[in-house]
Enzyme design. Structure first.
Site, PDB file in Angstrom:
ATOM      1  CG  ASP A  16      77.146  34.041  34.425  1.00  0.00           C
ATOM      2  OD1 ASP A  16      75.954  33.720  34.265  1.00  0.00           O
ATOM      3  OD2 ASP A  16      77.685  34.077  35.552  1.00  0.00           O
ATOM      4  CB  SER A  17      73.545  37.025  34.545  1.00  0.00           C
ATOM      5  OG  SER A  17      73.804  36.134  35.605  1.00  0.00           O
ATOM      6  CE1 TYR A  48      71.568  39.259  32.267  1.00  0.00           C
ATOM      7  CE2 TYR A  48      71.750  37.231  30.992  1.00  0.00           C
ATOM      8  CZ  TYR A  48      72.056  38.565  31.160  1.00  0.00           C
ATOM      9  OH  TYR A  48      72.847  39.213  30.243  1.00  0.00           O
ATOM     10  N   GLY A  49      67.683  36.088  36.698  1.00  0.00           N
ATOM     11  CA  GLY A  49      66.483  35.418  37.198  1.00  0.00           C
ATOM     12  C   GLY A  49      65.340  36.360  37.495  1.00  0.00           C
ATOM     13  CB  CYS A  79      74.106  32.277  32.597  1.00  0.00           C
ATOM     14  SG  CYS A  79      72.656  32.932  33.450  1.00  0.00           S
ATOM     15  CG  ASN A  80      72.295  26.549  35.315  1.00  0.00           C
ATOM     16  OD1 ASN A  80      71.947  25.440  34.928  1.00  0.00           O
ATOM     17  ND2 ASN A  80      73.453  26.751  35.903  1.00  0.00           N
ATOM     18  CB  THR A  81      68.772  32.368  34.243  1.00  0.00           C
ATOM     19  OG1 THR A  81      68.744  32.037  35.632  1.00  0.00           O
ATOM     20  CG2 THR A  81      67.492  33.098  33.884  1.00  0.00           C
ATOM     21  CD  GLU A 160      77.359  36.288  44.114  1.00  0.00           C
ATOM     22  OE1 GLU A 160      76.881  37.187  44.830  1.00  0.00           O
ATOM     23  OE2 GLU A 160      77.013  36.087  42.939  1.00  0.00           O
ATOM     24  CB  CYS A 192      73.932  27.223  40.510  1.00  0.00           C
ATOM     25  SG  CYS A 192      74.497  28.903  40.878  1.00  0.00           S
ATOM     26  CB  THR A 193      78.030  28.889  36.808  1.00  0.00           C
ATOM     27  OG1 THR A 193      77.393  30.136  37.086  1.00  0.00           O
ATOM     28  CG2 THR A 193      77.500  28.334  35.489  1.00  0.00           C
ATOM     29  CG  HIS A 194      77.612  31.101  42.199  1.00  0.00           C
ATOM     30  ND1 HIS A 194      76.978  31.556  41.071  1.00  0.00           N
ATOM     31  CD2 HIS A 194      77.978  32.216  42.879  1.00  0.00           C
ATOM     32  CE1 HIS A 194      76.945  32.870  41.065  1.00  0.00           C
ATOM     33  NE2 HIS A 194      77.548  33.302  42.155  1.00  0.00           N
TER      34      HIS A 194
END
Length: 275
Positions: A16-17, A48-49, A79-81, A160, A192-194
């Site tokens: 992931d980023s 990464y966005g 990571c979605n991006t 976060e 989103c992975t969050h």
């Protein structure tokens, strides 16, 4: 390039980023507790966005090489991006050596298998929503589905900072989900992975008629399917987990408690030092 022969005891590689993809790692660990995991969070380059597509592809390919060097039998882009921009590039680069799983395709498959018509909502970061990748992929399979997307930029930083399952998070979540475009949806994709960390709060907002799709769970099931198909399921009892980041701070270490249940130790791996 020829295929690398892998053993069931080899690890699943995840990247992931940052450390948000630990929700995917946690879902894989829960679904496949015997599997060894190796995780890489590119904290030196997050988010990464904000990066160019070429940069994201470059970072993703280099990290894929790192995971292959550590004998990963499957690579998961958590990571979605990176999934939206670099999935095809990573697949082409590994050239069939290992299966590559993004967070997008397994989620789209769930929609395709459960809905022939209806309204599908997508929430995610600005970058993911701007890419419009979910609508494109869902409607490529079924153009009858109405896909609506909403950027929810406050959710990831809120999570976060540890603000979830409380009054503050409920107010922010309800404000987003009350937007007109998300009215009368049949399913909501947490892009989103969050967001799996607030799935319970999101579910409580909707009636039972709305399906909440957790990309982390979808990816875990896809990984199980791939390992079974390739006879790569680890039947041994010894499970190890290694977590690396490209830039280490104590705050990252503390944040792991939010995303992964149980203690883990982040190790600094200076993957970019020789660039």
């Amino acid at each position: 390039m020829s295929k690398i022969k892998h053993k069931p005891s080899d690890p699943i590689g995840i990247f992931d980023s940052g450390i948000g993809g630990l929700t995917v790692a946690a879902a894989i660990h829960k679904a496949l507790p015997s599997e060894k995991l190796i995780y890489f969070g590119d904290t030196a380059h997050l988010p990464y966005g904000d990066k160019s597509p070429d940069s994201i592809k470059y970072y993703s390919i280099r990290i894929a090489d790192f995971l292959l060097e550590h004998k990963a039998k499957c690579i998961v882009i958590a990571c979605n991006t990176a999934s939206a921009i670099a999935y095809e590039a990573v697949k082409k680069h590994v050239n069939g050596k290992v299966p590559v799983v993004s967070v997008i395709e397994p989620t789209v498959e769930i929609i395709h298998n459960n809905f022939s018509q209806g309204k599908i909502g997508v929430i995610g970061t600005k970058g993911t929503i701007r890419s419009d990748v979910y609508r494109k992929k869902i409607q490529d399979k079924n153009e009858k589905l109405n896909v609506v997307s909403l950027a929810t930029p406050l959710l990831a930083p809120m999570i976060e900072e540890g603000f979830f399952n409380n009054r503050i998070s409920k107010t922010v979540i309800d404000s987003y989900l009350s937007r007109p475009k998300l009215k009368k949806i049949d399913a909501l994709i947490l892009a989103c992975t969050h967001y799996p960390l607030i799935k319970k709060e999101i579910s409580s907002f909707y009636s039972k008629g709305t399906m909440i799709i957790d990309s982390a769970e979808a990816v875990a099931e896809k990984v199980r399917e791939i390992l079974e198909e390739n006879d790569l399921m680890n039947t041994g009892k010894k499970s190890t987990r290694h977590f690396f980041v490209s830039d280490f701070t104590q705050s990252f270490q503390e944040s792991t408690k939010i995303f992964f249940k149980g203690p883990i130790e982040l190790k600094h791996y200076p993957i970019w030092d020789n660039e």
